[in-house]
Write a protein that holds these residues in place. Sequence first.
Motif, PDB file in Angstrom:
ATOM      1  N   MET A   1      -5.026 -10.077   6.523  1.00 33.55           N
ATOM      2  CA  MET A   1      -4.447  -8.918   5.839  1.00 33.55           C
ATOM      3  C   MET A   1      -5.532  -8.233   4.997  1.00 33.55           C
ATOM      4  O   MET A   1      -6.314  -8.901   4.321  1.00 33.55           O
ATOM      5  CB  MET A   1      -3.286  -9.355   4.929  1.00 33.55           C
ATOM      6  N   ALA A   2      -5.565  -6.903   5.069  1.00 32.39           N
ATOM      7  CA  ALA A   2      -6.529  -6.145   4.262  1.00 32.39           C
ATOM      8  C   ALA A   2      -5.807  -5.382   3.155  1.00 32.39           C
ATOM      9  O   ALA A   2      -6.247  -5.370   2.009  1.00 32.39           O
ATOM     10  CB  ALA A   2      -7.291  -5.169   5.153  1.00 32.39           C
ATOM     11  N   VAL A   3      -4.693  -4.741   3.527  1.00 28.07           N
ATOM     12  CA  VAL A   3      -3.982  -3.889   2.566  1.00 28.07           C
ATOM     13  C   VAL A   3      -2.508  -4.275   2.506  1.00 28.07           C
ATOM     14  O   VAL A   3      -1.846  -4.378   3.543  1.00 28.07           O
ATOM     15  CB  VAL A   3      -4.089  -2.389   2.959  1.00 28.07           C
ATOM     16  N   LEU A   4      -2.017  -4.465   1.298  1.00 32.57           N
ATOM     17  CA  LEU A   4      -0.587  -4.687   1.084  1.00 32.57           C
ATOM     18  C   LEU A   4      -0.021  -3.389   0.506  1.00 32.57           C
ATOM     19  O   LEU A   4      -0.501  -2.893  -0.520  1.00 32.57           O
ATOM     20  CB  LEU A   4      -0.398  -5.842   0.097  1.00 32.57           C
ATOM     21  N   LEU A   5       0.984  -2.841   1.198  1.00 37.30           N
ATOM     22  CA  LEU A   5       1.545  -1.538   0.817  1.00 37.30           C
ATOM     23  C   LEU A   5       2.998  -1.714   0.388  1.00 37.30           C
ATOM     24  O   LEU A   5       3.750  -2.411   1.073  1.00 37.30           O
ATOM     25  CB  LEU A   5       1.446  -0.598   2.035  1.00 37.30           C
ATOM     26  N   MET A   6       3.376  -1.076  -0.720  1.00 41.31           N
ATOM     27  CA  MET A   6       4.752  -1.236  -1.199  1.00 41.31           C
ATOM     28  C   MET A   6       5.323   0.070  -1.751  1.00 41.31           C
ATOM     29  O   MET A   6       4.573   0.960  -2.120  1.00 41.31           O
ATOM     30  CB  MET A   6       4.787  -2.276  -2.328  1.00 41.31           C
ATOM     31  N   ASP A   7       6.649   0.121  -1.842  1.00 46.70           N
ATOM     32  CA  ASP A   7       7.301   1.212  -2.566  1.00 46.70           C
ATOM     33  C   ASP A   7       7.882   0.635  -3.854  1.00 46.70           C
ATOM     34  O   ASP A   7       8.333  -0.511  -3.865  1.00 46.70           O
ATOM     35  CB  ASP A   7       8.417   1.859  -1.721  1.00 46.70           C
ATOM     36  N   ILE A   8       7.818   1.400  -4.913  1.00 51.21           N
ATOM     37  CA  ILE A   8       8.441   0.993  -6.176  1.00 51.21           C
ATOM     38  C   ILE A   8       9.458   2.081  -6.497  1.00 51.21           C
ATOM     39  O   ILE A   8       9.087   3.199  -6.861  1.00 51.21           O
ATOM     40  CB  ILE A   8       7.389   0.891  -7.310  1.00 51.21           C
ATOM     41  N   VAL A   9      10.742   1.762  -6.290  1.00 45.83           N
ATOM     42  CA  VAL A   9      11.779   2.787  -6.472  1.00 45.83           C
ATOM     43  C   VAL A   9      12.415   2.636  -7.856  1.00 45.83           C
ATOM     44  O   VAL A   9      13.021   1.613  -8.164  1.00 45.83           O
ATOM     45  CB  VAL A   9      12.847   2.705  -5.363  1.00 45.83           C
TER      46      VAL A   9
ATOM     47  N   SER B   1       3.446   9.289  -4.521  1.00 43.33           N
ATOM     48  CA  SER B   1       4.465   9.465  -3.479  1.00 43.33           C
ATOM     49  C   SER B   1       4.212   8.421  -2.404  1.00 43.33           C
ATOM     50  O   SER B   1       3.122   7.838  -2.330  1.00 43.33           O
ATOM     51  CB  SER B   1       4.389  10.858  -2.847  1.00 43.33           C
ATOM     52  N   ASN B   2       5.217   8.223  -1.570  1.00 44.37           N
ATOM     53  CA  ASN B   2       5.064   7.266  -0.475  1.00 44.37           C
ATOM     54  C   ASN B   2       4.020   7.767   0.518  1.00 44.37           C
ATOM     55  O   ASN B   2       3.164   7.008   0.974  1.00 44.37           O
ATOM     56  CB  ASN B   2       6.413   7.052   0.210  1.00 44.37           C
ATOM     57  N   ALA B   3       4.087   9.067   0.843  1.00 50.04           N
ATOM     58  CA  ALA B   3       3.138   9.618   1.824  1.00 50.04           C
ATOM     59  C   ALA B   3       1.703   9.402   1.340  1.00 50.04           C
ATOM     60  O   ALA B   3       0.827   9.023   2.124  1.00 50.04           O
ATOM     61  CB  ALA B   3       3.428  11.100   2.039  1.00 50.04           C
ATOM     62  N   GLN B   4       1.468   9.616   0.049  1.00 50.10           N
ATOM     63  CA  GLN B   4       0.109   9.440  -0.487  1.00 50.10           C
ATOM     64  C   GLN B   4      -0.315   7.973  -0.431  1.00 50.10           C
ATOM     65  O   GLN B   4      -1.470   7.666  -0.124  1.00 50.10           O
ATOM     66  CB  GLN B   4       0.030   9.948  -1.925  1.00 50.10           C
ATOM     67  N   ALA B   5       0.611   7.075  -0.731  1.00 49.08           N
ATOM     68  CA  ALA B   5       0.290   5.641  -0.684  1.00 49.08           C
ATOM     69  C   ALA B   5      -0.080   5.234   0.742  1.00 49.08           C
ATOM     70  O   ALA B   5      -1.061   4.508   0.966  1.00 49.08           O
ATOM     71  CB  ALA B   5       1.478   4.824  -1.187  1.00 49.08           C
ATOM     72  N   VAL B   6       0.686   5.734   1.717  1.00 49.22           N
ATOM     73  CA  VAL B   6       0.393   5.394   3.117  1.00 49.22           C
ATOM     74  C   VAL B   6      -0.962   5.990   3.510  1.00 49.22           C
ATOM     75  O   VAL B   6      -1.789   5.311   4.131  1.00 49.22           O
ATOM     76  CB  VAL B   6       1.505   5.920   4.066  1.00 49.22           C
ATOM     77  N   ARG B   7      -1.192   7.242   3.137  1.00 49.51           N
ATOM     78  CA  ARG B   7      -2.473   7.891   3.486  1.00 49.51           C
ATOM     79  C   ARG B   7      -3.646   7.117   2.884  1.00 49.51           C
ATOM     80  O   ARG B   7      -4.679   6.947   3.512  1.00 49.51           O
ATOM     81  CB  ARG B   7      -2.506   9.325   2.971  1.00 49.51           C
ATOM     82  N   PHE B   8      -3.469   6.645   1.647  1.00 43.14           N
ATOM     83  CA  PHE B   8      -4.557   5.896   1.009  1.00 43.14           C
ATOM     84  C   PHE B   8      -4.811   4.585   1.764  1.00 43.14           C
ATOM     85  O   PHE B   8      -5.963   4.229   2.043  1.00 43.14           O
ATOM     86  CB  PHE B   8      -4.239   5.600  -0.463  1.00 43.14           C
ATOM     87  N   ALA B   9      -3.739   3.889   2.128  1.00 44.83           N
ATOM     88  CA  ALA B   9      -3.880   2.630   2.871  1.00 44.83           C
ATOM     89  C   ALA B   9      -4.625   2.891   4.184  1.00 44.83           C
ATOM     90  O   ALA B   9      -5.514   2.125   4.576  1.00 44.83           O
ATOM     91  CB  ALA B   9      -2.505   2.034   3.134  1.00 44.83           C
ATOM     92  N   ILE B  10      -4.267   4.001   4.835  1.00 44.65           N
ATOM     93  CA  ILE B  10      -4.919   4.361   6.106  1.00 44.65           C
ATOM     94  C   ILE B  10      -6.415   4.615   5.877  1.00 44.65           C
ATOM     95  O   ILE B  10      -7.262   4.165   6.655  1.00 44.65           O
ATOM     96  CB  ILE B  10      -4.220   5.594   6.733  1.00 44.65           C
ATOM     97  N   LYS B  11      -6.730   5.306   4.794  1.00 47.27           N
ATOM     98  CA  LYS B  11      -8.140   5.592   4.464  1.00 47.27           C
ATOM     99  C   LYS B  11      -8.929   4.291   4.323  1.00 47.27           C
ATOM    100  O   LYS B  11     -10.028   4.158   4.851  1.00 47.27           O
ATOM    101  CB  LYS B  11      -8.225   6.360   3.136  1.00 47.27           C
ATOM    102  N   VAL B  12      -8.356   3.338   3.612  1.00 53.87           N
ATOM    103  CA  VAL B  12      -9.053   2.061   3.406  1.00 53.87           C
ATOM    104  C   VAL B  12      -9.278   1.375   4.759  1.00 53.87           C
ATOM    105  O   VAL B  12     -10.388   0.910   5.052  1.00 53.87           O
ATOM    106  CB  VAL B  12      -8.242   1.138   2.451  1.00 53.87           C
ATOM    107  N   LEU B  13      -8.250   1.354   5.593  1.00 53.26           N
ATOM    108  CA  LEU B  13      -8.379   0.689   6.899  1.00 53.26           C
ATOM    109  C   LEU B  13      -9.404   1.395   7.788  1.00 53.26           C
ATOM    110  O   LEU B  13     -10.156   0.758   8.524  1.00 53.26           O
ATOM    111  CB  LEU B  13      -7.022   0.629   7.598  1.00 53.26           C
ATOM    112  N   LYS B  14      -9.444   2.717   7.697  1.00 56.11           N
ATOM    113  CA  LYS B  14     -10.432   3.472   8.498  1.00 56.11           C
ATOM    114  C   LYS B  14     -11.843   3.166   8.007  1.00 56.11           C
ATOM    115  O   LYS B  14     -12.780   3.060   8.801  1.00 56.11           O
ATOM    116  CB  LYS B  14     -10.142   4.972   8.428  1.00 56.11           C
ATOM    117  N   GLU B  15     -11.997   3.054   6.685  1.00 54.29           N
ATOM    118  CA  GLU B  15     -13.305   2.695   6.113  1.00 54.29           C
ATOM    119  C   GLU B  15     -13.740   1.324   6.626  1.00 54.29           C
ATOM    120  O   GLU B  15     -14.895   1.123   6.998  1.00 54.29           O
ATOM    121  CB  GLU B  15     -13.226   2.644   4.574  1.00 54.29           C
ATOM    122  N   VAL B  16     -12.780   0.396   6.621  1.00 56.66           N
ATOM    123  CA  VAL B  16     -13.085  -0.967   7.087  1.00 56.66           C
ATOM    124  C   VAL B  16     -13.552  -0.917   8.543  1.00 56.66           C
ATOM    125  O   VAL B  16     -14.563  -1.508   8.909  1.00 56.66           O
ATOM    126  CB  VAL B  16     -11.831  -1.879   6.956  1.00 56.66           C
ATOM    127  N   ALA B  17     -12.806  -0.170   9.359  1.00 56.67           N
ATOM    128  CA  ALA B  17     -13.148  -0.072  10.785  1.00 56.67           C
ATOM    129  C   ALA B  17     -14.526   0.561  10.951  1.00 56.67           C
ATOM    130  O   ALA B  17     -15.339   0.111  11.785  1.00 56.67           O
ATOM    131  CB  ALA B  17     -12.086   0.747  11.518  1.00 56.67           C
TER     132      ALA B  17
END
Lengths: 59, 526
Positions: free
Chosen positions: B434-442, B506-522
């Motif tokens: 696992m590289a990134v743990l993503l969550m929502d806080i409602v 926002s959720n969209a921003q959290a997902v986009r950030f997680a994607i950025k980190v994974l792309k950097e890793v790749a």
Amino acid sequence: MSKVNELFRQDLKVINMGLKSFSQDLKKQNTEVLQVDWRPPAGGNPRMIELLNRLKNKK
Amino acid sequence: MSSKCLIKKNSYYDSVTLMIITKEVEAVAGVENAVVVMGTEHNKELLDNVGLLNEETTAASPNDLIIAVKMKNDNIFEQIVQKVDELLNKKKTEAGEDYCPPTLDSAVKFMPDSNLVIISLPGQYAAAEAKKALLKDKHVLLFSDNVSIEQEKELKELAVERGLLMMGPDCGTACINNVPLAFANAVKSGCIAVVGASGTGTQEIMVQIDKFNGGISQAIGTGGRDLKAEIGGLMMIQAIKALAQDENTKVIVLVSKPPALEVAEKVLKVLKETGKKAVVDFIGGDEQLVLKYGFLPAATLEEAAYKAVQLCSKTYEEVLNSTAPDFTDSIELVDNMAKAEAQKLKPNQKYLRGLYSGGTLCDEALKLFTKEIGEIYSNIPLEPEYKLPENTTGYKNCAIDLGDDEYTVGRPHPMIDSYARQQMILKQAEDQEMAVLLMDIVLGYGSNDDPAGSLFNEIKRAKSEFEARGQYLCVVAGICGTENDPQDYAEQVRKLKEAGVIVMSSNAQAVRFAIKVLKEVAACQR
């Protein structure tokens, strides 16, 4: 004016059946709310409930 | 190991109260299993599953409270019963001393000018009470699930005939006359109305409208099945027609999972007749259909909110090609943060693990991830082939909706009780890939009093486990909440940051950030 539009112009006055936390949240917001101390009808006996419903429908 | 039970005749309590009490009893030293429930057939199945169904518990009625415990030594049973009594009494005291009539009939007599009935009773009783309320000319918010689609149709037809709102079944969010109902956030008042067939979808849109400095006139929940062919959008149409006549509403936002085509056309036609501006987010649905009717589609819940706020002061043409900024912070800042996180990860860490409490937020994560990176597994997958394998807690890239039935049997929803997510964080932490743990806080009314605090220890523990292995865990959270929510937004952010979480608004921003980190890793691995 439709009943929904009438609602939009009124203060909310809520009857809450079920989760008490919903009542507590409404009270915190100074919304008038009445909690129902609900219990399953006919002691929760499905056959008895059906009989009661039939009786009501006959009325 | 021994088992004991006690039946309290004619003592009814709601399921959430009892689930919370069960959890407290399970925490008592020496308790293996505890079940504190009403004697319904469904609960008897639960008892059977843990070996606590016996002659006495079988004979209990849905009106009887069962306290059943499996424990190392039965001399603690008396102490447990005492604890249950104390907790139940505490709940009663918290509820106050107000008069609580026993039936809907008596409640209406006591408060004849009541205009809304909220129902969160067990599903098998809920429809009958909703019908009674409609026949008394009361608008209804039906929070309960387990109501059949035939009953839903009957209730909604009755509501339409009488000109009433029948929100639900399974309606989790609404905001009428700026009063948040059930699970809803405290947002500014304004000229945008939201009609939603999705609870957390509606919450996220309301919250984002508030962040973009817009405000809400009304938010009407329809329940998730309203736009299915069987129901035909009865309540969404009823709501749109009322909003057409509402002078406080200038812009309408519709949000729903992709509807049946004929229903979508019917709804859009009615929306057109209102003459009001609208954004339509048929999440992942046909954008061309929305454009054909002259409305604005949206790629994310945040974008739906952004466009709605823009429409309050601009024309369609001006807003059509505008999109919400990808991040609230500057892109340079976000890029640097993502790079810094990626650099701390080890080469074998490559996967995203999403742990969601909101179903629509999880669905949004799946869609954004699929578009940017590719396959992602889930218990609510976009395609059946990406169904999370059974009995796995994590598999490759995956995002789990912990509010789905399989995770909530006998437990409150994860937006109320963090237990399932706490356990899942610790399980996921065992996975070195696992590289990134993503969550929502409602946040908001109805939700946990302190969601960030309730996950704090588990996040810290997960991070330390990675550290102990010479690794690093990137944790990202999107907050769905406003500064006026009861949880104290700033304090929630502070707690998350203290636990080492990257917090996005926002959720969209959290997902986009997680994607950025994974792309950097790749990119680093190439």
